[in-house]
Design a protein around this motif. Structure first.
Motif, PDB file in Angstrom:
ATOM      1  N   SER A 190       0.797  -1.225  -0.020  1.00  0.00           N
ATOM      2  CA  SER A 190      -0.059  -0.130  -0.066  1.00  0.00           C
ATOM      3  C   SER A 190       0.822   1.159  -0.023  1.00  0.00           C
ATOM      4  O   SER A 190       1.996   1.269   0.674  1.00  0.00           O
ATOM      5  CB  SER A 190      -0.835  -0.077   1.206  1.00  0.00           C
ATOM      6  OG  SER A 190      -0.210   0.043   2.251  1.00  0.00           O
ATOM      7  N   SER A 191       0.368   2.271  -0.844  1.00  0.00           N
ATOM      8  CA  SER A 191       1.181   3.538  -0.747  1.00  0.00           C
ATOM      9  C   SER A 191       0.183   4.756  -0.800  1.00  0.00           C
ATOM     10  O   SER A 191      -1.031   4.422  -1.246  1.00  0.00           O
ATOM     11  CB  SER A 191       1.884   3.514  -2.249  1.00  0.00           C
ATOM     12  OG  SER A 191       2.691   4.800  -2.184  1.00  0.00           O
ATOM     13  N   GLY A 192       0.489   5.693   0.116  1.00  0.00           N
ATOM     14  CA  GLY A 192      -0.429   6.815   0.306  1.00  0.00           C
ATOM     15  C   GLY A 192      -0.291   7.818   1.322  1.00  0.00           C
ATOM     16  O   GLY A 192       1.007   7.652   1.809  1.00  0.00           O
ATOM     17  N   ASP A 193      -0.689   8.955   1.085  1.00  0.00           N
ATOM     18  CA  ASP A 193      -0.586   9.835   2.178  1.00  0.00           C
ATOM     19  C   ASP A 193      -1.813   9.851   3.137  1.00  0.00           C
ATOM     20  O   ASP A 193      -2.573   9.048   3.155  1.00  0.00           O
ATOM     21  CB  ASP A 193      -0.413  11.367   1.472  1.00  0.00           C
ATOM     22  CG  ASP A 193      -1.338  11.882   0.154  1.00  0.00           C
ATOM     23  OD1 ASP A 193      -2.586  11.103   0.347  1.00  0.00           O
ATOM     24  OD2 ASP A 193      -1.044  12.674  -0.358  1.00  0.00           O
ATOM     25  N   HIS A 194      -2.356  11.058   3.508  1.00  0.00           N
ATOM     26  CA  HIS A 194      -3.471  11.153   4.398  1.00  0.00           C
ATOM     27  C   HIS A 194      -4.729  11.506   3.554  1.00  0.00           C
ATOM     28  O   HIS A 194      -5.874  11.151   4.168  1.00  0.00           O
ATOM     29  CB  HIS A 194      -3.315  12.451   5.206  1.00  0.00           C
ATOM     30  CG  HIS A 194      -2.149  12.521   6.054  1.00  0.00           C
ATOM     31  ND1 HIS A 194      -2.026  11.356   7.313  1.00  0.00           N
ATOM     32  CD2 HIS A 194      -1.036  13.222   6.272  1.00  0.00           C
ATOM     33  CE1 HIS A 194      -0.965  11.388   7.637  1.00  0.00           C
ATOM     34  NE2 HIS A 194      -0.266  12.267   7.325  1.00  0.00           N
ATOM     35  N   VAL A 195      -4.729  11.430   2.428  1.00  0.00           N
ATOM     36  CA  VAL A 195      -5.868  11.876   1.637  1.00  0.00           C
ATOM     37  C   VAL A 195      -6.130  10.822   0.183  1.00  0.00           C
ATOM     38  O   VAL A 195      -7.229  10.562  -0.227  1.00  0.00           O
ATOM     39  CB  VAL A 195      -6.196  13.153   1.151  1.00  0.00           C
ATOM     40  CG1 VAL A 195      -6.260  14.191   2.351  1.00  0.00           C
ATOM     41  CG2 VAL A 195      -4.821  13.746   0.275  1.00  0.00           C
ATOM     42  N   THR A 196      -4.817  10.176   0.055  1.00  0.00           N
ATOM     43  CA  THR A 196      -4.895   9.357  -1.510  1.00  0.00           C
ATOM     44  C   THR A 196      -4.295   8.010  -1.023  1.00  0.00           C
ATOM     45  O   THR A 196      -3.158   8.201  -0.470  1.00  0.00           O
ATOM     46  CB  THR A 196      -4.190  10.200  -2.459  1.00  0.00           C
ATOM     47  OG1 THR A 196      -4.719  11.331  -2.479  1.00  0.00           O
ATOM     48  CG2 THR A 196      -4.309   9.342  -3.675  1.00  0.00           C
ATOM     49  N   GLU A 198      -2.932   4.042  -2.886  1.00  0.00           N
ATOM     50  CA  GLU A 198      -2.920   3.218  -3.955  1.00  0.00           C
ATOM     51  C   GLU A 198      -2.735   1.721  -3.422  1.00  0.00           C
ATOM     52  O   GLU A 198      -1.518   1.691  -2.821  1.00  0.00           O
ATOM     53  CB  GLU A 198      -2.020   3.702  -5.205  1.00  0.00           C
ATOM     54  CG  GLU A 198      -2.021   2.862  -6.386  1.00  0.00           C
ATOM     55  CD  GLU A 198      -0.947   3.740  -7.278  1.00  0.00           C
ATOM     56  OE1 GLU A 198      -1.576   3.669  -8.352  1.00  0.00           O
ATOM     57  OE2 GLU A 198       0.001   3.713  -7.050  1.00  0.00           O
ATOM     58  N   ILE A 199      -3.140   0.488  -3.967  1.00  0.00           N
ATOM     59  CA  ILE A 199      -2.692  -0.653  -3.611  1.00  0.00           C
ATOM     60  C   ILE A 199      -2.500  -1.620  -4.465  1.00  0.00           C
ATOM     61  O   ILE A 199      -2.941  -1.627  -5.649  1.00  0.00           O
ATOM     62  CB  ILE A 199      -3.774  -1.161  -2.570  1.00  0.00           C
ATOM     63  CG1 ILE A 199      -4.150  -0.363  -1.259  1.00  0.00           C
ATOM     64  CG2 ILE A 199      -3.823  -2.794  -2.247  1.00  0.00           C
ATOM     65  CD1 ILE A 199      -5.155  -0.568  -0.351  1.00  0.00           C
ATOM     66  N   TYR A 200      -1.206  -2.407  -4.371  1.00  0.00           N
ATOM     67  CA  TYR A 200      -0.910  -3.307  -5.228  1.00  0.00           C
ATOM     68  C   TYR A 200      -0.962  -4.815  -4.379  1.00  0.00           C
ATOM     69  O   TYR A 200      -0.707  -4.743  -3.169  1.00  0.00           O
ATOM     70  CB  TYR A 200       0.707  -3.437  -5.945  1.00  0.00           C
ATOM     71  CG  TYR A 200       0.707  -1.909  -6.605  1.00  0.00           C
ATOM     72  CD1 TYR A 200       0.498  -2.042  -8.049  1.00  0.00           C
ATOM     73  CD2 TYR A 200       0.902  -0.759  -5.949  1.00  0.00           C
ATOM     74  CE1 TYR A 200       0.647  -0.856  -8.726  1.00  0.00           C
ATOM     75  CE2 TYR A 200       0.708   0.203  -6.761  1.00  0.00           C
ATOM     76  CZ  TYR A 200       0.743   0.158  -8.356  1.00  0.00           C
ATOM     77  OH  TYR A 200       0.948   1.332  -8.939  1.00  0.00           O
ATOM     78  N   LEU A 201      -1.257  -5.873  -5.066  1.00  0.00           N
ATOM     79  CA  LEU A 201      -1.312  -7.279  -4.738  1.00  0.00           C
ATOM     80  C   LEU A 201      -0.198  -8.094  -5.130  1.00  0.00           C
ATOM     81  O   LEU A 201       0.174  -8.086  -6.278  1.00  0.00           O
ATOM     82  CB  LEU A 201      -2.639  -7.958  -4.767  1.00  0.00           C
ATOM     83  CG  LEU A 201      -3.899  -7.146  -4.256  1.00  0.00           C
ATOM     84  CD1 LEU A 201      -5.241  -7.821  -4.595  1.00  0.00           C
ATOM     85  CD2 LEU A 201      -3.733  -7.080  -2.731  1.00  0.00           C
ATOM     86  N   LEU A 202       0.309  -8.947  -4.493  1.00  0.00           N
ATOM     87  CA  LEU A 202       1.384  -9.889  -4.825  1.00  0.00           C
ATOM     88  C   LEU A 202       0.913 -11.339  -4.388  1.00  0.00           C
ATOM     89  O   LEU A 202       0.722 -11.435  -3.093  1.00  0.00           O
ATOM     90  CB  LEU A 202       2.790  -9.745  -4.244  1.00  0.00           C
ATOM     91  CG  LEU A 202       3.516  -8.485  -5.039  1.00  0.00           C
ATOM     92  CD1 LEU A 202       4.756  -8.322  -4.029  1.00  0.00           C
ATOM     93  CD2 LEU A 202       3.859  -8.942  -6.310  1.00  0.00           C
TER      94      LEU A 202
END
Length: 267
Positions: A190-196, A198-202
């Motif tokens: 998971s990547s993000g800040d306090h408002v946005t 984005e998630i990747y799966l492996l």
């Protein structure tokens, strides 16, 4: 505050008197074991215990797997970070900060022999997630700004210098986290800040596979995911600030740009 010392001491004793000092957590089953933590009277740190499920309530089968008071002894500062038992219950990967730097050192303990493996990773700032076969785990290193902008893979018994960077975030305002779905079949990046976000799966069985993007980032939209069977459950604020729950089948994938190895899941 020294003139107020008597009041400070009295308040401290009153607050302590309302706390069960030798408290313990509710035991939780995980695989063939039941896990819990417990404080001893006067102790500031927890002890981590487990017992075979087959042993029932036989306390003679209790096993101390991590002793925080012993690790903290003689140190001015101690904090336990990540704590992750391998899928087969044999190994424990945990992280400690004993100098207040907020950068943790990963260690791996064999819970059968009680010995530590030679694998030691400094500078970590994330959770730890095991691969399905327990031959390695994912983690993230802290950068110069004390953020985790990466996800890395370490194979047990190999040099730390050979660890593989699986994900690197270019936006310096975002933080990267590693976790896993409830069924442990998928590793979540998971990547993000306090408002946005984005998630990747492996796939946990193949951490070197091409990451699957659940949905590309959109400014102001947050989401998190979990899995049941082949269905993704997505918790998001895309249409309502109070969030909603929607689903998507894991097989609904679309190829991304040729310049990216990451694929997208259509929702």
């Amino acid at each position: 505050m020294e003139p107020h010392r008597p009041l400070i001491d009295r308040l401290y004793e009153e607050m302590k008197g309302r706390i069960k000092e030798d408290d313990s957590s509710v035991p939780q089953k995980d695989g063939d074991w039941v896990y819990w933590t417990a404080f001893e009277t006067g102790g500031q740190y927890r002890k981590w215990w487990r017992r075979p499920v087959a042993a029932g309530e036989d306390k003679s089968q209790d096993v101390l797997i991590l002793d925080e008071p012993a690790l903290a002894e003689g140190k001015e500062y101690f904090r336990l970070g990540a704590f992750s038992v391998s899928n087969d219950g044999r190994l424990l990967a945990y992280a400690i900060d004993d100098n207040g730097s907020e950068r943790f050192e990963v260690r791996v303990k064999d819970l059968i022999t009680g010995e530590h493996l030679p694998d030691v990773i400094p500078g970590m700032l994330s959770e730890i997630v095991w691969t399905a076969d327990d031959t390695g785990f994912l983690y993230g290193l802290a950068n110069d700004q004390w953020r985790t902008d990466n996800a890395r893979l370490h194979w047990l018994g190999t040099p730390i210098a050979d660890d593989i960077e699986l994900f690197k975030e270019a936006d310096e305002g975002f933080r990267v986290g590693v976790s896993e779905t409830s069924d442990r079949k998928w590793i979540v990046l998971s990547s993000g800040d306090h408002v946005t976000s984005e998630i990747y799966l492996l796939p946990a069985t193949d951490p070197l596979a091409t990451p699957l993007c659940v949905s590309p980032r959109q400014v102001g939209r947050e989401y998190d995911v979990d899995m049941h069977g082949d269905t993704l459950f997505i918790h998001t604020n895309d249409t309502d600030p109070n969030f909603r729950l929607c689903t998507a089948h894991i097989s609904r994938r679309a190829n991304g740009s040729r310049r990216s190895r990451r694929r997208r899941i259509s929702t």
